[in-house]
Structure formats: structure tokens, C-alpha cells
Design a protein around this motif. Structure first.
Motif, PDB file in Angstrom:
ATOM      1  N   UNK A   1      41.434  19.431 -65.704  1.00 39.53           N
ATOM      2  CA  UNK A   1      41.769  18.163 -66.351  1.00 39.53           C
ATOM      3  C   UNK A   1      43.267  17.868 -66.416  1.00 39.53           C
ATOM      4  N   UNK A   2      44.102  18.755 -65.866  1.00 35.51           N
ATOM      5  CA  UNK A   2      45.535  18.448 -65.767  1.00 35.51           C
ATOM      6  C   UNK A   2      45.859  17.780 -64.437  1.00 35.51           C
ATOM      7  N   UNK A   3      44.910  17.781 -63.503  1.00 36.33           N
ATOM      8  CA  UNK A   3      45.187  17.441 -62.107  1.00 36.33           C
ATOM      9  C   UNK A   3      45.160  15.941 -61.878  1.00 36.33           C
ATOM     10  N   UNK A   4      46.196  15.441 -61.182  1.00 33.52           N
ATOM     11  CA  UNK A   4      46.253  14.032 -60.811  1.00 33.52           C
ATOM     12  C   UNK A   4      46.000  13.813 -59.330  1.00 33.52           C
ATOM     13  N   UNK A   5      45.550  14.848 -58.617  1.00 31.52           N
ATOM     14  CA  UNK A   5      45.348  14.743 -57.171  1.00 31.52           C
ATOM     15  C   UNK A   5      44.017  14.075 -56.844  1.00 31.52           C
ATOM     16  N   UNK A   6      43.894  13.620 -55.601  1.00 32.36           N
ATOM     17  CA  UNK A   6      42.639  13.049 -55.130  1.00 32.36           C
ATOM     18  C   UNK A   6      41.680  14.194 -54.791  1.00 32.36           C
ATOM     19  N   UNK A   7      40.506  14.223 -55.463  1.00 31.84           N
ATOM     20  CA  UNK A   7      39.593  15.332 -55.233  1.00 31.84           C
ATOM     21  C   UNK A   7      38.143  14.862 -55.379  1.00 31.84           C
ATOM     22  N   UNK A   8      37.245  15.669 -54.875  1.00 33.07           N
ATOM     23  CA  UNK A   8      35.798  15.441 -54.988  1.00 33.07           C
ATOM     24  C   UNK A   8      35.169  16.729 -55.506  1.00 33.07           C
ATOM     25  N   UNK A   9      34.469  16.634 -56.642  1.00 32.98           N
ATOM     26  CA  UNK A   9      33.883  17.820 -57.269  1.00 32.98           C
ATOM     27  C   UNK A   9      32.469  18.038 -56.743  1.00 32.98           C
ATOM     28  N   UNK A  10      32.215  19.216 -56.194  1.00 33.50           N
ATOM     29  CA  UNK A  10      30.889  19.554 -55.686  1.00 33.50           C
ATOM     30  C   UNK A  10      30.789  21.057 -55.502  1.00 33.50           C
ATOM     31  N   UNK A  11      29.561  21.554 -55.584  1.00 30.74           N
ATOM     32  CA  UNK A  11      29.296  22.955 -55.249  1.00 30.74           C
ATOM     33  C   UNK A  11      28.558  23.062 -53.918  1.00 30.74           C
ATOM     34  N   UNK A  12      28.355  21.929 -53.257  1.00 28.54           N
ATOM     35  CA  UNK A  12      27.616  21.889 -52.001  1.00 28.54           C
ATOM     36  C   UNK A  12      28.570  22.121 -50.823  1.00 28.54           C
ATOM     37  N   UNK A  13      28.550  23.297 -50.254  1.00 27.25           N
ATOM     38  CA  UNK A  13      29.481  23.626 -49.178  1.00 27.25           C
ATOM     39  C   UNK A  13      29.045  23.086 -47.819  1.00 27.25           C
ATOM     40  N   UNK A  14      27.930  22.385 -47.798  1.00 30.04           N
ATOM     41  CA  UNK A  14      27.519  21.700 -46.574  1.00 30.04           C
ATOM     42  C   UNK A  14      28.489  20.583 -46.210  1.00 30.04           C
ATOM     43  N   UNK A  15      29.378  20.204 -47.161  1.00 28.36           N
ATOM     44  CA  UNK A  15      30.355  19.139 -46.882  1.00 28.36           C
ATOM     45  C   UNK A  15      31.471  19.619 -45.955  1.00 28.36           C
ATOM     46  N   UNK A  16      31.610  20.920 -45.771  1.00 30.44           N
ATOM     47  CA  UNK A  16      32.750  21.440 -45.015  1.00 30.44           C
ATOM     48  C   UNK A  16      32.750  20.981 -43.553  1.00 30.44           C
ATOM     49  N   UNK A  17      31.629  21.113 -42.869  1.00 31.47           N
ATOM     50  CA  UNK A  17      31.576  20.815 -41.437  1.00 31.47           C
ATOM     51  C   UNK A  17      31.873  19.353 -41.128  1.00 31.47           C
ATOM     52  N   UNK A  18      31.201  18.378 -41.785  1.00 35.93           N
ATOM     53  CA  UNK A  18      31.527  16.981 -41.457  1.00 35.93           C
ATOM     54  C   UNK A  18      32.955  16.598 -41.799  1.00 35.93           C
ATOM     55  N   UNK A  19      33.521  17.197 -42.840  1.00 42.94           N
ATOM     56  CA  UNK A  19      34.897  16.847 -43.193  1.00 42.94           C
ATOM     57  C   UNK A  19      35.870  17.366 -42.135  1.00 42.94           C
ATOM     58  N   UNK A  20      35.676  18.583 -41.691  1.00 44.87           N
ATOM     59  CA  UNK A  20      36.560  19.127 -40.654  1.00 44.87           C
ATOM     60  C   UNK A  20      36.397  18.356 -39.351  1.00 44.87           C
ATOM     61  N   UNK A  21      35.165  17.957 -39.025  1.00 45.53           N
ATOM     62  CA  UNK A  21      34.948  17.128 -37.835  1.00 45.53           C
ATOM     63  C   UNK A  21      35.780  15.848 -37.927  1.00 45.53           C
ATOM     64  N   UNK A  22      35.806  15.246 -39.120  1.00 47.63           N
ATOM     65  CA  UNK A  22      36.541  13.993 -39.309  1.00 47.63           C
ATOM     66  C   UNK A  22      38.048  14.202 -39.171  1.00 47.63           C
ATOM     67  N   UNK A  23      38.564  15.267 -39.775  1.00 44.86           N
ATOM     68  CA  UNK A  23      40.002  15.540 -39.691  1.00 44.86           C
ATOM     69  C   UNK A  23      40.421  15.770 -38.237  1.00 44.86           C
ATOM     70  N   UNK A  24      39.608  16.513 -37.488  1.00 47.48           N
ATOM     71  CA  UNK A  24      39.937  16.768 -36.083  1.00 47.48           C
ATOM     72  C   UNK A  24      39.874  15.477 -35.266  1.00 47.48           C
TER      73      UNK A  24
END
Length: 454
Positions: free
Chosen positions: A66-89
Motif C-alpha cells: 500500500x505504499x506503492x505508486x507504480x503501475x501494477x496488476x495483482x494476481x496469483x495466476x502465473x499463466x499471465x507470464x507467457x502472453x505478457x512476454x510475447x507482447x513485450x518481445x
């Protein structure tokens, strides 16, 4: 005397990781076409000499601090890793299409969010996908932000093996009451383990981030945190003021009241105590809110006049071109700024259309470029001058007039062609830069946009 200066100068103001600051970017004169042109120009000027910097924003976290002012998305679902890296690449490939030669990567930094949310395998695919179509400078610096609770030896070894030599851990404060309030529970033992693991693996720079001015934080809490930090002797420290900006959308800072925060005077005492304790064991203050041992590259860059500041904070070397990849990341061509869509869904949508996912930015005019240089000089060297006609601008007399009261207060010296910030004035360097900020002076905000300067 110090308390009266704190009361006088503790006002809302920018941290100056850019000029103009984001709220004053001119959207009317910005376009994706102009941004690309500014980036191509910068790349041609600097790639063969300086190389470029890359900042990659990895926004996912398993829990909200709750101190953080950064842009973030809270989740415990690690299935988000692959599509996000695909997008960055894919975004990286869109940038590569603009250049007529391979980029030379001088700096690469993984920020967030929590980069160590991602598995070592995912991070390997990301970094290898970035560097396989580029060249890596012989004196490159690859770094990442690690969470002490979830950074594993596998993370450290994997990233070390693909070129990372610097890691920074978010510590904030060791007091249990403060940790519970900011929802960041991490015992000293976890930080000690993560720090020692990094050194065992071979990292040459291990940093800690410590914050003063947190809710319910006392002078004794800061002392306890600094004493424990001294026991681990990290190579560099970011020791900075908590930025209370609860009005930002998606921010968790509404979990406590303004009355729970230390006063401006107490925050200054917290900083001065920390600075004193750090100085006793060999830390040197670098610019604003940073400390390093003499062996660290950040200290060496300050000594040789190469300290730089951009959206990644203070860096040990300057690159004119910085490309930000990922949702909300900001890029800097020196001649322009561009920020990506903050929403991951909007970021994905534009990339699916083969469009760079930029949603706002600013193209700097001639006056902007001159002011930017003065603010960089002040933030990095605590001095600036205009004896060279290239750094003279029409509003200089007006700026000097605004600085006269600060000179009377002993914060700086004004000469006919220069100003120099005194040791007494260094804690107020943000206020001094505000005198140069022509956008801020010409249009004072109707509502609070920035955190307090102290």
C-alpha cells in the motif's frame, strides 16, 4: 533553523526524472509519427557511441503493497507470464523495424511490479529474445528489482548467466507495525538471505531500497532499519522519501490516513539520522536520496561527472536513447518522451494491430531542451551554468529572481553565469529545480499533482 526551512520549503513538487514533467506534456503537438522520428534521430546520433538503454516493465505482483505508486496488476495466476512476454518481445520487434542497424544495449533494467513474480524460465526467454537481435556493449550493466521474499537462487543464477550483475531489493522498513500498515511483511532474515545469495552467485552490486516518511514510522524505526542495513553493507542504497499520492487511480495508498504519516520536520530528521549513520560506515551521498560505497559504479560515475538521471532514477552512465517496453513504460529519445498504455488489455490490443502501444507523450522544443539540461545538472552535480550561449534562455533573469530568496536562506550561490547548490541546500534541490521549471511557473496546478518535496 532546519525545521523552519523544512516548513518553508516542504511543498508539492516534481522529482524531476524528466523535464517537462509528465503532467505538463503537450498532447496537442505530440503524435506517434513525431515520436518515431525523434527516436530514429536519437538512435542515429548515439547508438554507435553510447548505445541505448532498455527499461522493461513487469507489472505483476501477488499482493498489493500500500505504499506503492507504480503501475501494477495483482494476481496469483502465473499463466499471465507467457502472453505478457510475447507482447513485450513483439513491441521490441516493432522498435527494431525503425532502425537501420542493430542496437547496442548499454543498460537493461527489469522493473515493476515484481520482476521476480516471473519464473527464471520466463525471464530467460524474455532476455534472450531481446538480445538475440541486438549487440551487447562490452561495459553493459544489466540489473533487476527483486523481492526478498520470492527471489530464489534459481532467479539469481539464471539472470547472472545471461549477463546481470546488479540487483536491488525493496526493503522499505524492518519494523513490524510499519510493514503491516504498508502490507509488505518481510523479516530481516529474508533480506539477509537474498543479499548473501546474490553475492555468492557473483553479483558485483547489491542494492537496498529504504523509505522514510512511511505511516506510523518513528525516528527509532529508521534507526533500527539503518543499523540492520549496515550489518549487510549493500553496495548502494536508495534512501528516499515516501511519495504520498493517493489520488492516482489504482493506487493502494488509501489504506491509511494522512494523519498516520510523519510530519515534514520528522521526515527530515529521519533522513538526517539515516545519512549520519550511513556516513559512519563509508557511504557517500549521490545526487538526491541515493548512497553508495566507493567501490560501486554509481559513486564512480559521480566522481567522474558522468552521473545521469532519467525515468529509471540515477544511472551510472548516460545514454541519449532509452526505450521502455511493457505496459505503462516510458521511453526517452532526448528529443521526446512517450508512455505506453497503462492497461495491459489496451497494451495488448495495439500490439495485435502492429501499432506501438503509446498513448501519450511530448516532443521537446528548443527551450525545453535547454531547461532539461539545467535541471539534469542540478540533480546530478548540484550546479549549472550558462556561460556557454547554448545554455542561455530568455527567461533566465526571471529564474534568477525566483532563486534570490533561496540564496538568502543559504541554499545556493548565484554568480553572473552560474548557480551552485550548497550542502545546506542539497536537501531542497527539488525546490531549486522548480524555479527553472517554466511549465510549472507559467501554469500552477489547480489540484495537487506531486508528492511533497521533503
Amino acid at each position: 533553523m532546519l525545521s523552519s526551512l523544512v516548513n518553508k520549503y516542504n511543498i508539492a513538487g516534481p522529482r524531476y526524472t524528466s523535464y517537462p514533467t509528465v503532467p505538463y506534456w503537450n498532447q496537442d503537438t505530440f503524435s506517434l509519427k513525431k515520436w518515431k522520428a525523434s527516436l530514429i534521430k536519437s538512435f542515429k546520433e548515439s547508438n554507435a557511441g553510447e548505445g541505448i538503454s532498455l527499461y522493461i516493465h513487469l507489472p505483476y505482483c501477488e499482493s498489493l503493497c500500500t505504499f506503492c505508486g507504480c503501475n501494477k496488476r495483482i494476481t496469483k495466476q502465473h499463466s499471465v507470464e507467457t502472453p505478457y512476454i510475447d507482447a513485450v518481445l513483439k513491441e521490441w520487434h516493432l522498435y527494431l523495424d525503425l532502425f537501420d542497424e542493430k542496437p547496442i544495449i548499454k543498460e537493461l533494467h527489469l522493473g515493476g511490479g515484481t520482476p521476480t513474480f516471473f519464473s527464471p524460465e520466463s525471464l530467460t526467454r524474455l532476455i534472450k529474445g531481446i538480445v538475440k537481435l541486438a549487440l551487447v556493449s562490452d561495459d553493459s550493466e544489466f540489473s533487476f528489482e527483486g523481492h526478498p521474499n520470492n527471489t530464489t537462487k534459481a532467479h539469481l543464477e539464471t539472470l547472472y548467466n545471461i549477463g546481470f550483475r546488479r540487483v536491488s531489493y525493496g526493503v522499505q522498513d524492518y519494523n513490524e507495525t510499519v510493514q503491516k500498515t504498508i502490507h509488505r511483511i518481510q523479516p530481516f532474515e529474508n533480506v539477509k538471505r537474498a543479499t548473501e545469495m546474490a553475492r555468492e552467485v557473483g553479483y558485483t552490486s547489491v542494492g537496498h531500497d529504504i523509505i522514510f516518511g512511511l505511516p506510523f514510522q518513528t525516528l527509532e524505526h529508521v534507526k533500527e532499519t539503518i543499523l540492520k542495513t549496515k550489518a549487510l553493507l549493500p553496495d548502494r542504497l536508495a534512501f528516499y522519501s515516501y511519495a504520498h499520492v493517493p489520488w492516482l487511480k489504482g493506487n493502494g495508498q488509501r489504506g491509511f490516513n494522512d494523519s498516520d504519516l510523519p510530519s515534514g520536520a520528522l521526515k527530515r530528521q529521519q533522513y538526517d539520522l539515516g545519512k549520519q549513520l550511513l556516513g559512519e560506515v563509508g557511504y557517500h551521498e549521490i545526487g538526491m536520496d541515493h548512497f553508495a560505497l566507493q567501490t560501486d559504479s554509481l559513486y564512480k560515475s559521480m566522481q567522474n561527472g558522468k552521473l545521469h538521471r532519467n525515468f529509471m532514477g540515477y544511472t551510472a552512465s548516460k545514454t541519449q536513447t532509452m526505450i521502455g517496453l511493457g505496459a505503462s513504460a516510458i521511453s526517452d529519445s532526448w528529443y521526446g518522451f512517450a508512455q505506453n498504455e497503462k492497461s495491459i488489455e489496451a497494451y495488448y490490443h495495439l500490439l495485435a494491430e502492429n501499432i506501438l502501444p503509446v498513448y501519450r507523450g511530448h516532443i521537446l522544443n528548443e527551450e525545453d531542451l535547454i531547461i532539461r539540461k539545467h535541471i539534469l545538472n542540478l540533480m546530478c552535480q548540484f550546479e549549472t551554468c550558462w556561460s556557454n550561449n547554448s545554455l542561455y534562455f530568455d527567461s533566465l533573469t526571471e529564474v534568477q529572481s525566483r532563486l534570490q530568496e533561496m540564496e538568502r536562506d543559504g541554499l545556493l550561490f548565484i554568480d553572473p553565469n552560474s548557480i551552485e547548490v550548497t550542502a545546506k541546500g542539497q536537501p531542497f534541490v527539488r525546490n531549486i529545480c522548480m524555479a527553472f521549471d517554466l511549465y510549472l511557473q507559467r501554469k500552477q496546478p489547480d489540484t495537487q499533482l506531486f508528492s511533497m518535496t521533503v
